[in-house]
Design a protein around this motif. Structure first.
Motif, short mmCIF file in Angstrom:
data_model
loop_
_atom_site.label_atom_id
_atom_site.label_comp_id
_atom_site.label_asym_id
_atom_site.label_seq_id
_atom_site.Cartn_x
_atom_site.Cartn_y
_atom_site.Cartn_z
N SER A 197 0.83 -1.19 0.00
CA SER A 197 0.00 0.00 0.00
C SER A 197 0.86 1.25 0.00
O SER A 197 2.05 1.20 0.32
N PRO A 256 4.79 8.82 1.69
CA PRO A 256 5.39 7.67 2.35
C PRO A 256 6.77 7.40 1.78
O PRO A 256 7.05 7.74 0.64
N THR A 297 4.59 3.12 9.63
CA THR A 297 4.83 3.81 8.37
C THR A 297 5.93 4.84 8.58
O THR A 297 5.92 5.58 9.57
N SER A 346 -12.11 1.97 6.63
CA SER A 346 -11.51 1.39 5.43
C SER A 346 -12.54 0.50 4.74
O SER A 346 -13.52 0.07 5.35
N GLU A 372 -4.90 11.01 7.01
CA GLU A 372 -4.07 9.96 6.43
C GLU A 372 -4.91 9.19 5.41
O GLU A 372 -6.03 8.77 5.71
N THR A 388 0.71 5.10 1.72
CA THR A 388 0.02 5.87 2.75
C THR A 388 0.52 7.31 2.72
O THR A 388 1.72 7.55 2.81
N TYR A 389 -0.41 8.25 2.62
CA TYR A 389 -0.08 9.66 2.53
C TYR A 389 -0.67 10.41 3.72
O TYR A 389 -1.73 10.06 4.23
N SER A 442 -4.76 5.96 2.56
CA SER A 442 -3.99 4.79 2.16
C SER A 442 -4.76 3.99 1.11
O SER A 442 -5.98 3.81 1.21
N ARG A 445 1.51 -2.11 7.47
CA ARG A 445 0.30 -1.78 8.22
C ARG A 445 -0.69 -2.94 8.21
O ARG A 445 -0.64 -3.83 7.38
N SER A 469 6.34 0.97 4.71
CA SER A 469 4.99 1.06 5.23
C SER A 469 4.48 -0.35 5.45
O SER A 469 4.30 -1.11 4.51
#
Length: 238
Positions: free
Chosen positions: A25, A39, A62, A159, A216, A27-28, A218, A46, A44
């Motif tokens: 993934s 990222p 991350t 999610s 965040e 992730t920002y 992802s 998770r 990362s």
């Protein structure tokens, strides 16, 4: 105490699970009054955790490259980032409630996180501009030092996982984070006021904090291993 407890619980959680799922993934992080942060691929990891039916617990980590963040509990007011770019390692620990739908799995998440920053320093250019504007100076030039300790906070979000086939799922996740860490800074600010006089002032704010708040996002893929252990599920996204 809170920071150490969350970190210890995360390490204990990681040590208990055998592989059932793994994934990839990106992730920002979009910080409050800061700059969009990327990222540091592939650091990362998770979604590592244990599930019991609809409920579960997850952790991971991350490594972000923060482009710039805000400082709170300070007299300096600005919409620009008050930190230089730096690396930040964030470790979440959260409870998960899963709701199956017709085409995927909807998850509600909430918990806490700890983080540590590498060589986070003040963005002196943005600080100088804010200080000059607030004090009505013509010129300002600061020389500052700041503390850079471990931080902690809370997080919550959701999610959605959509199964592509029995072994692969697409996941999209969004979270809100609110955290802080010590930033106590001190030093001197020199400059020229509107009368043309040279001015030198001491600057010190012992209660200043790094504002680790923002959103965040992802997106990635989760892969089901061929022979997951029966005693629980482990998910990890990288």
């Amino acid at each position: 105490m809170i920071k150490k407890s969350l970190l210890l619980f995360s390490l204990l959680l990681c040590s208990q699970f055998s592989q059932a799922q793994y994934g990839l993934s990106a992730t920002y992080f979009i910080p409050k009054n800061g700059s969009f942060s990327n990222p540091v691929t592939p650091f990362s990891f998770r979604g590592l955790g244990q599930s019991w039916g609809l409920f579960g617990v997850e952790t991971g980590f991350t490594l972000f490259r923060m482009a710039g963040m805000n400082i709170k509990e300070t007299a300096i007011k600005t919409n620009e980032s008050l930190t230089d770019p730096f690396f930040s390692l964030m470790i979440p620990v959260e409870a998960v409630f899963s709701l199956p739908t017709g085409i995927g799995l909807f998850q509600l998440k909430g918990g806490g996180f700890v983080y540590g920053n590498l060589d986070a320093k003040t963005h002196l250019g943005n600080f100088d501009r804010a200080y000059k504007k607030q004090n009505d100076w013509i010129l300002a030039n600061a020389d500052l030092e700041n503390k850079n300790g471990l931080g902690y906070g809370y997080r919550f979000g959701l999610s959605y996982l959509v199964e592509i086939n029995p072994q692969v799922s697409l996941t999209l996740e969004g979270n809100y984070l609110s955290g802080q860490s010590e930033w106590a800074w001190k030093g001197t600010v020199e400059g020229v006021n509107t009368n043309g006089d040279f001015v030198s002032e001491a600057f010190s704010e012992a209660n200043a904090q790094l504002d680790y708040s923002g959103y965040e996002i992802s997106i990635g893929l989760v892969f089901q291993s061929a022979n997951p252990k029966k005693k629980g599920k482990r998910r990890r996204r990288r």
